[in-house]
Design an enzyme around this catalytic site. Sequence first.
Site, PDB file in Angstrom:
ATOM      1  N   ASN A  12     -17.581  20.797 -15.027  1.00  0.00           N
ATOM      2  CA  ASN A  12     -18.406  19.780 -15.494  1.00  0.00           C
ATOM      3  C   ASN A  12     -17.637  18.249 -15.363  1.00  0.00           C
ATOM      4  OD1 ASN A  12     -19.667  17.849 -17.439  1.00  0.00           O
ATOM      5  ND2 ASN A  12     -19.153  19.213 -19.332  1.00  0.00           N
ATOM      6  N   TRP A  13     -18.132  17.494 -14.348  1.00  0.00           N
ATOM      7  CA  TRP A  13     -17.347  16.326 -14.312  1.00  0.00           C
ATOM      8  C   TRP A  13     -17.706  15.253 -15.241  1.00  0.00           C
ATOM      9  CZ3 TRP A  13     -16.865  14.938  -8.296  1.00  0.00           C
ATOM     10  CH2 TRP A  13     -16.042  15.741  -7.665  1.00  0.00           C
ATOM     11  N   LYS A  14     -18.661  15.570 -16.321  1.00  0.00           N
ATOM     12  CA  LYS A  14     -18.854  14.318 -17.101  1.00  0.00           C
ATOM     13  C   LYS A  14     -19.111  13.142 -16.333  1.00  0.00           C
ATOM     14  CE  LYS A  14     -16.223  17.136 -20.466  1.00  0.00           C
ATOM     15  NZ  LYS A  14     -15.493  17.357 -21.541  1.00  0.00           N
ATOM     16  N   HIS A  99     -24.287  20.190 -24.551  1.00  0.00           N
ATOM     17  CA  HIS A  99     -22.986  19.894 -24.603  1.00  0.00           C
ATOM     18  C   HIS A  99     -22.613  19.119 -25.933  1.00  0.00           C
ATOM     19  CE1 HIS A  99     -18.895  18.346 -23.813  1.00  0.00           C
ATOM     20  NE2 HIS A  99     -18.712  19.430 -22.854  1.00  0.00           N
ATOM     21  N   GLU A 101     -20.833  16.869 -26.359  1.00  0.00           N
ATOM     22  CA  GLU A 101     -20.718  15.227 -26.297  1.00  0.00           C
ATOM     23  C   GLU A 101     -22.152  14.757 -26.398  1.00  0.00           C
ATOM     24  OE1 GLU A 101     -18.367  15.301 -22.856  1.00  0.00           O
ATOM     25  OE2 GLU A 101     -16.621  15.876 -23.956  1.00  0.00           O
ATOM     26  N   GLU A 169     -17.895  26.490 -26.551  1.00  0.00           N
ATOM     27  CA  GLU A 169     -16.790  25.371 -26.309  1.00  0.00           C
ATOM     28  C   GLU A 169     -16.893  24.874 -27.868  1.00  0.00           C
ATOM     29  OE1 GLU A 169     -17.084  23.753 -22.369  1.00  0.00           O
ATOM     30  OE2 GLU A 169     -18.755  22.533 -23.454  1.00  0.00           O
ATOM     31  N   GLY A 175     -11.164  18.622 -23.987  1.00  0.00           N
ATOM     32  CA  GLY A 175     -10.456  17.535 -23.788  1.00  0.00           C
ATOM     33  C   GLY A 175      -9.028  17.200 -24.835  1.00  0.00           C
ATOM     34  N   SER A 213     -10.519  22.845 -22.523  1.00  0.00           N
ATOM     35  CA  SER A 213      -8.955  22.751 -22.193  1.00  0.00           C
ATOM     36  C   SER A 213      -8.552  23.688 -21.428  1.00  0.00           C
ATOM     37  CB  SER A 213      -8.219  22.484 -23.297  1.00  0.00           C
ATOM     38  OG  SER A 213      -8.373  21.261 -23.890  1.00  0.00           O
ATOM     39  N   GLY A 234     -14.022  21.106 -17.795  1.00  0.00           N
ATOM     40  CA  GLY A 234     -14.117  19.835 -17.696  1.00  0.00           C
ATOM     41  C   GLY A 234     -12.905  19.185 -16.833  1.00  0.00           C
ATOM     42  N   GLY A 235     -11.908  18.552 -17.619  1.00  0.00           N
ATOM     43  CA  GLY A 235     -11.091  17.533 -16.802  1.00  0.00           C
ATOM     44  C   GLY A 235     -10.319  18.524 -15.554  1.00  0.00           C
TER      45      GLY A 235
HETATM   46  P1  PGA Z   1     -12.274  20.190 -21.109  1.00  0.00           P
HETATM   47  O1  PGA Z   1     -13.851  19.760 -21.243  1.00  0.00           O
HETATM   48  O2  PGA Z   1     -12.012  21.377 -19.973  1.00  0.00           O
HETATM   49  O3  PGA Z   1     -11.863  18.855 -20.222  1.00  0.00           O
HETATM   50  O4  PGA Z   1     -11.522  20.335 -22.203  1.00  0.00           O
HETATM   51  C1  PGA Z   1     -14.728  21.096 -21.216  1.00  0.00           C
HETATM   52  C2  PGA Z   1     -16.287  20.723 -21.276  1.00  0.00           C
HETATM   53  O5  PGA Z   1     -16.344  19.821 -22.116  1.00  0.00           O
HETATM   54  O6  PGA Z   1     -16.905  21.315 -20.822  1.00  0.00           O
END
Ligand code: PGA
Length: 251
Positions: A12-14, A99, A101, A169, A175, A213, A234-235
Amino acid sequence: MSDNLRPLLAGNWKMNGRLADLAEIDAIRSRVAAGAAGQAQVVVCPPFTLLTEAARRCGGSPVGLGAQDCSTAPCGAYTGDISAEMLKDAGASFVIVGHSERRAGHGESDALVRAKAAAGLRAGLNVILCLGETQAQRSAGEALATVAAQLEASLPEEAAPERLVIAYEPVWAIGTGITPTPTDIAEMHGFLRRRLAERRAGGERIRILYGGSVKPANAADLLNGADVNGALVGGASLKAEEFMAIAAVYR
Ligand code: PGA
């Protein structure tokens, strides 16, 4: 990595990535084609702006593309929105919905998330439905109840099990570099597995991903347990090298 379900590793590149970063997707594509993810299915979810070109570059390769959100409507006067049909047209085969977010930052309710999931399915996409509790909910002993309520209210009706993926999640792990213990993950995933199996026919075939994470250093600990059928990253999905180091769990 269990249940004989094919693991899914989704990135997930956000809101990250410009045209130059398509080089990372090129590298992921070559590494996956060379076996870097074993039997796992690999999907990258870049921002909308990169989707068409990423899909063009990954055409005919084992790497799939996904989007991070969609509208509930197929088309029309919805300024700024993107429909699931448009995502499909752009070359996506997956869409992430719900998600945290989006739930937190855009006030998305379970009902809206369910409608988005239904829209993704309607358009022929596979849907990754995200669920997860906050730190306050976990501290209050309400993690299972919170996630159960989200599942109940946001799971779309009539989804073929193969086209639906759940991503657990925990909000406090996203993050932050903080992760649940493998025991916490096993408890939640086992709980979700039982709920899905009770709730619908074929529920035991719905893949359940862990997200929050995930890094190369913790991937083996977090992803090897029962009922963990992959990861939403994500990251650590932004750089091919890091993402593929996570994929090594599946080799
Ligand atoms: P993260 O994000 O791996 O950067 O913690 C995961 C996500 O939000 O899908």
